[in-house]
Write a protein that holds these residues in place. Structure first.
Motif, PDB file in Angstrom:
ATOM      1  N   VAL A 103     -14.840 -12.582   4.877  1.00 44.84           N
ATOM      2  CA  VAL A 103     -14.747 -11.164   4.515  1.00 44.84           C
ATOM      3  C   VAL A 103     -13.307 -10.762   4.246  1.00 44.84           C
ATOM      4  CG1 VAL A 103     -15.231  -8.808   5.265  1.00 44.84           C
ATOM      5  CG2 VAL A 103     -16.821 -10.647   5.858  1.00 44.84           C
ATOM      6  N   GLU A 104     -12.387 -11.169   5.152  1.00 46.56           N
ATOM      7  CA  GLU A 104     -11.003 -10.726   5.034  1.00 46.56           C
ATOM      8  C   GLU A 104     -10.133 -11.804   4.426  1.00 46.56           C
ATOM      9  OE1 GLU A 104      -9.229  -9.013   8.421  1.00 46.56           O
ATOM     10  OE2 GLU A 104     -10.872  -7.606   8.758  1.00 46.56           O
ATOM     11  N   GLU A 105     -10.498 -12.286   3.224  1.00 38.99           N
ATOM     12  CA  GLU A 105      -9.643 -13.264   2.581  1.00 38.99           C
ATOM     13  C   GLU A 105      -9.304 -12.800   1.173  1.00 38.99           C
ATOM     14  OE1 GLU A 105     -11.829 -16.896   2.732  1.00 38.99           O
ATOM     15  OE2 GLU A 105     -13.242 -16.282   1.197  1.00 38.99           O
ATOM     16  N   SER A 106      -8.280 -13.411   0.598  1.00 42.09           N
ATOM     17  CA  SER A 106      -7.848 -13.023  -0.739  1.00 42.09           C
ATOM     18  C   SER A 106      -9.033 -13.029  -1.696  1.00 42.09           C
ATOM     19  CB  SER A 106      -6.782 -13.996  -1.254  1.00 42.09           C
ATOM     20  OG  SER A 106      -5.569 -13.817  -0.561  1.00 42.09           O
ATOM     21  N   HIS A 107      -9.082 -12.029  -2.556  1.00 44.52           N
ATOM     22  CA  HIS A 107     -10.067 -11.914  -3.648  1.00 44.52           C
ATOM     23  C   HIS A 107     -11.448 -11.464  -3.200  1.00 44.52           C
ATOM     24  CE1 HIS A 107      -7.115 -13.582  -6.313  1.00 44.52           C
ATOM     25  NE2 HIS A 107      -6.995 -14.645  -5.539  1.00 44.52           N
ATOM     26  N   SER A 108     -11.700 -11.410  -1.862  1.00 40.47           N
ATOM     27  CA  SER A 108     -13.037 -10.998  -1.444  1.00 40.47           C
ATOM     28  C   SER A 108     -13.247  -9.524  -1.757  1.00 40.47           C
ATOM     29  CB  SER A 108     -13.259 -11.280   0.044  1.00 40.47           C
ATOM     30  OG  SER A 108     -12.352 -10.534   0.814  1.00 40.47           O
ATOM     31  N   ASP A 109     -12.161  -8.720  -1.782  1.00 39.84           N
ATOM     32  CA  ASP A 109     -12.297  -7.301  -2.104  1.00 39.84           C
ATOM     33  C   ASP A 109     -11.408  -6.911  -3.289  1.00 39.84           C
ATOM     34  OD1 ASP A 109      -9.857  -7.575  -0.929  1.00 39.84           O
ATOM     35  OD2 ASP A 109     -10.159  -6.079   0.633  1.00 39.84           O
ATOM     36  N   GLY A 110     -11.059  -7.890  -4.116  1.00 43.57           N
ATOM     37  CA  GLY A 110     -10.255  -7.598  -5.303  1.00 43.57           C
ATOM     38  C   GLY A 110      -8.768  -7.468  -5.021  1.00 43.57           C
ATOM     39  N   LEU A 111      -8.363  -7.748  -3.765  1.00 42.23           N
ATOM     40  CA  LEU A 111      -6.945  -7.671  -3.391  1.00 42.23           C
ATOM     41  C   LEU A 111      -6.514  -9.000  -2.786  1.00 42.23           C
ATOM     42  CD1 LEU A 111      -6.960  -4.226  -1.534  1.00 42.23           C
ATOM     43  CD2 LEU A 111      -6.151  -4.659  -3.874  1.00 42.23           C
TER      44      LEU A 111
ATOM     45  N   GLU B  10      -4.778 -11.250   0.233  1.00 39.27           N
ATOM     46  CA  GLU B  10      -4.817 -11.186   1.696  1.00 39.27           C
ATOM     47  C   GLU B  10      -3.466 -10.681   2.251  1.00 39.27           C
ATOM     48  OE1 GLU B  10      -6.129 -10.713   4.346  1.00 39.27           O
ATOM     49  OE2 GLU B  10      -7.081 -12.576   5.018  1.00 39.27           O
ATOM     50  N   TYR B  11      -3.530 -10.023   3.413  1.00 37.58           N
ATOM     51  CA  TYR B  11      -2.292  -9.602   4.105  1.00 37.58           C
ATOM     52  C   TYR B  11      -1.635 -10.827   4.760  1.00 37.58           C
ATOM     53  CZ  TYR B  11      -5.809  -9.543   7.843  1.00 37.58           C
ATOM     54  OH  TYR B  11      -6.825  -9.883   8.701  1.00 37.58           O
ATOM     55  N   PRO B  12      -0.319 -10.774   5.063  1.00 33.62           N
ATOM     56  CA  PRO B  12       0.349 -11.910   5.712  1.00 33.62           C
ATOM     57  C   PRO B  12      -0.103 -12.057   7.162  1.00 33.62           C
ATOM     58  CG  PRO B  12       1.891 -10.090   5.474  1.00 33.62           C
ATOM     59  CD  PRO B  12       0.625  -9.665   4.784  1.00 33.62           C
ATOM     60  N   VAL B  13      -0.093 -13.300   7.657  1.00 32.83           N
ATOM     61  CA  VAL B  13      -0.529 -13.571   9.032  1.00 32.83           C
ATOM     62  C   VAL B  13       0.597 -14.250   9.814  1.00 32.83           C
ATOM     63  CG1 VAL B  13      -2.970 -13.703   8.434  1.00 32.83           C
ATOM     64  CG2 VAL B  13      -1.580 -15.783   8.358  1.00 32.83           C
ATOM     65  N   TYR B  14       0.564 -14.074  11.134  1.00 34.18           N
ATOM     66  CA  TYR B  14       1.595 -14.591  12.048  1.00 34.18           C
ATOM     67  C   TYR B  14       0.935 -15.111  13.312  1.00 34.18           C
ATOM     68  CZ  TYR B  14       4.429 -11.592   9.053  1.00 34.18           C
ATOM     69  OH  TYR B  14       5.024 -11.000   7.964  1.00 34.18           O
ATOM     70  N   THR B  15       1.611 -16.084  13.976  1.00 35.04           N
ATOM     71  CA  THR B  15       1.137 -16.529  15.293  1.00 35.04           C
ATOM     72  C   THR B  15       2.334 -16.731  16.221  1.00 35.04           C
ATOM     73  OG1 THR B  15      -0.300 -18.100  16.449  1.00 35.04           O
ATOM     74  CG2 THR B  15       1.127 -19.000  14.716  1.00 35.04           C
ATOM     75  N   LYS B  16       2.091 -17.164  17.433  1.00 37.13           N
ATOM     76  CA  LYS B  16       3.152 -17.332  18.427  1.00 37.13           C
ATOM     77  C   LYS B  16       4.149 -18.431  18.013  1.00 37.13           C
ATOM     78  CE  LYS B  16      -0.370 -17.451  21.352  1.00 37.13           C
ATOM     79  NZ  LYS B  16      -1.306 -16.653  20.579  1.00 37.13           N
ATOM     80  N   PRO B  17       5.413 -18.353  18.306  1.00 30.77           N
ATOM     81  CA  PRO B  17       6.063 -17.330  19.143  1.00 30.77           C
ATOM     82  C   PRO B  17       6.388 -16.056  18.350  1.00 30.77           C
ATOM     83  CG  PRO B  17       7.661 -18.958  18.461  1.00 30.77           C
ATOM     84  CD  PRO B  17       6.349 -19.415  17.905  1.00 30.77           C
ATOM     85  N   SER B  18       6.471 -14.925  19.061  1.00 33.30           N
ATOM     86  CA  SER B  18       6.719 -13.647  18.375  1.00 33.30           C
ATOM     87  C   SER B  18       8.146 -13.585  17.835  1.00 33.30           C
ATOM     88  CB  SER B  18       6.455 -12.477  19.319  1.00 33.30           C
ATOM     89  OG  SER B  18       7.350 -12.528  20.413  1.00 33.30           O
TER      90      SER B  18
ATOM     91  N   ARG C  55      -3.670  -3.250   5.436  1.00 34.42           N
ATOM     92  CA  ARG C  55      -4.162  -2.722   4.161  1.00 34.42           C
ATOM     93  C   ARG C  55      -2.978  -2.436   3.226  1.00 34.42           C
ATOM     94  NH1 ARG C  55      -8.839  -2.578   1.283  1.00 34.42           N
ATOM     95  NH2 ARG C  55      -9.269  -0.543   0.354  1.00 34.42           N
ATOM     96  N   HIS C  56      -1.931  -1.811   3.776  1.00 37.01           N
ATOM     97  CA  HIS C  56      -0.736  -1.504   2.998  1.00 37.01           C
ATOM     98  C   HIS C  56      -0.095  -2.789   2.476  1.00 37.01           C
ATOM     99  CE1 HIS C  56       3.245   0.038   1.955  1.00 37.01           C
ATOM    100  NE2 HIS C  56       2.715   1.245   1.943  1.00 37.01           N
ATOM    101  N   GLU C  57      -0.043  -3.822   3.319  1.00 39.92           N
ATOM    102  CA  GLU C  57       0.516  -5.119   2.904  1.00 39.92           C
ATOM    103  C   GLU C  57      -0.317  -5.746   1.792  1.00 39.92           C
ATOM    104  OE1 GLU C  57       3.458  -6.876   3.975  1.00 39.92           O
ATOM    105  OE2 GLU C  57       3.768  -4.755   4.387  1.00 39.92           O
ATOM    106  N   GLN C  58      -1.641  -5.573   1.870  1.00 42.97           N
ATOM    107  CA  GLN C  58      -2.494  -6.082   0.786  1.00 42.97           C
ATOM    108  C   GLN C  58      -2.122  -5.418  -0.535  1.00 42.97           C
ATOM    109  OE1 GLN C  58      -6.646  -5.616   2.648  1.00 42.97           O
ATOM    110  NE2 GLN C  58      -6.814  -7.429   1.346  1.00 42.97           N
TER     111      GLN C  58
ATOM    112  N   SER D  96       0.463  -5.681  -5.714  1.00 39.96           N
ATOM    113  CA  SER D  96       1.259  -5.030  -6.776  1.00 39.96           C
ATOM    114  C   SER D  96       2.434  -5.907  -7.189  1.00 39.96           C
ATOM    115  CB  SER D  96       1.740  -3.650  -6.322  1.00 39.96           C
ATOM    116  OG  SER D  96       2.783  -3.768  -5.379  1.00 39.96           O
ATOM    117  N   GLU D  97       3.016  -6.656  -6.222  1.00 39.22           N
ATOM    118  CA  GLU D  97       4.153  -7.518  -6.558  1.00 39.22           C
ATOM    119  C   GLU D  97       3.731  -8.775  -7.302  1.00 39.22           C
ATOM    120  OE1 GLU D  97       7.013  -6.426  -2.754  1.00 39.22           O
ATOM    121  OE2 GLU D  97       6.387  -8.515  -3.048  1.00 39.22           O
ATOM    122  N   ARG D  98       2.651  -9.414  -6.810  1.00 42.08           N
ATOM    123  CA  ARG D  98       2.300 -10.734  -7.337  1.00 42.08           C
ATOM    124  C   ARG D  98       1.226 -10.697  -8.409  1.00 42.08           C
ATOM    125  NH1 ARG D  98       1.807 -13.916  -1.534  1.00 42.08           N
ATOM    126  NH2 ARG D  98       3.913 -13.385  -0.780  1.00 42.08           N
ATOM    127  N   ARG D  99       0.277  -9.773  -8.282  1.00 46.77           N
ATOM    128  CA  ARG D  99      -0.877  -9.760  -9.199  1.00 46.77           C
ATOM    129  C   ARG D  99      -1.212  -8.341  -9.632  1.00 46.77           C
ATOM    130  NH1 ARG D  99      -4.354 -13.993  -9.267  1.00 46.77           N
ATOM    131  NH2 ARG D  99      -5.200 -12.809 -10.994  1.00 46.77           N
TER     132      ARG D  99
END
Ligand code: 6GU
Length: 265
Positions: free
Chosen positions: A171-179, A181-189, A213-216, A221-224
């Motif tokens: 559901v939350e992956e690139s192109h699933s909603d026409g946008l 994907e937002y950037p993702v992060y994991t540990k360490p902070s 959502r804003h990052e999407q 807008s920057e890349r596509r």
């Protein structure tokens, strides 16, 4: 779903035995057969190609081995024609919407051309037995359809029920909603000189959803920017519209429009 791939390089398709798609085959979620086109020839040299009528560079794939191969693999069910996908840089552009559409089919047959392509009469003849879809990955040229088939089978196969363990990841992956994907992060902070955006550590789920959502929108807008031009802006929330306004986009007649000299395109 049943998938049949016809190629003169069946070994090229070996990666479809690995990972998610390989597991789906083992689990019986996907039946996938790879066929060597040369087994459908009748001459001593197992010839699959010949020189082009009208002259020109390269070789063209002969029609009869293709007709034999396609007739032998087609399994029409309840009168429904299987879909014949012909990978070609001259095809319709493959995308996520087409992956979803094709994931609904009973049988997909992929005809991997090599050289300058397959005799065009095969494409005409095949319409009697198949829904024929010439399909391209993008605007560049590969040596044959095999690598394109690896990509398309993976994109389609992962949408079949049970193939991806957690269906929410679809559901939350690139192109699933026409946008994108937002950037993702994991540990360490804190890592080298780079910190994870503070909002993601805040525990405020509303704020986090808004930021993502804003990052999407920002990324798209920057890349596509072409994707934003296609985006259905009719159902955007107030917060979405504000985020897009910050990025230089206004909603005009249900479409996003870049404010002149402001947005990425
Ligand atoms: Cl589907 N096939 C070939 N041969 N080249 C391509 C392609 C397909 N998509 C992009 N380039």
């Amino acid at each position: 779903m049943r998938i049949d791939v016809v190629s003169i390089f069946p070994e090229y398709l070996a990666p479809l035995e690995l990972s998610l798609i390989g597991k789906a085959r083992q689990d019986g979620l996907l039946e996938l057969n790879v066929h060597d086109l040369r087994t459908f020839t009748t001459d001593k040299h197992r010839t699959v190609d010949d020189t082009p009528y009208g002259g020109g560079a390269g070789m063209v794939m002969k029609p009869e081995p293709w007709a034999q191969a396609l007739e032998s693999v087609a399994k029409p069910s309840e009168g429904a024609k299987p879909v014949l996908i012909v990978p070609s840089p001259a095809g319709e552009r493959f995308n996520q919407a087409l992956a979803y559409e094709l994931a609904e089919e009973e049988q997909l047959v992929f005809a991997c051309g090599r050289y300058e392509g397959i005799d065009e009469r095969v494409i005409e003849w095949a319409q009697e037995h198949f829904t024929v879809r010439p399909m391209s990955l993008g605007d560049y040229v590969l040596n044959g359809g095999e690598v394109a088939v690896l990509a398309m089978v993976e994109a389609i196969g992962r949408l079949l029920p049970g193939v991806v363990g957690n269906p929410e990841s679809l559901v939350e992956e690139s192109h699933s909603d026409g946008l994108l994907e937002y950037p993702v992060y994991t540990k360490p902070s804190a890592w080298r000189d780079y910190d994870v955006p503070a909002v993601l550590l805040s525990g405020n789920h509303g704020k986090i959803a808004q930021w993502r959502r804003h990052e999407q929108f920002r990324r798209t807008s920057e890349r596509r920017p072409d994707l934003l031009a296609e985006f259905d802006a009719g159902s955007l929330s107030r917060a979405d519209r504000n985020a897009l306004a910050d990025l230089g986009y206004d909603v005009v007649d249900g479409r996003l429009q870049a404010r002149h000299g402001d947005a990425a395109s």
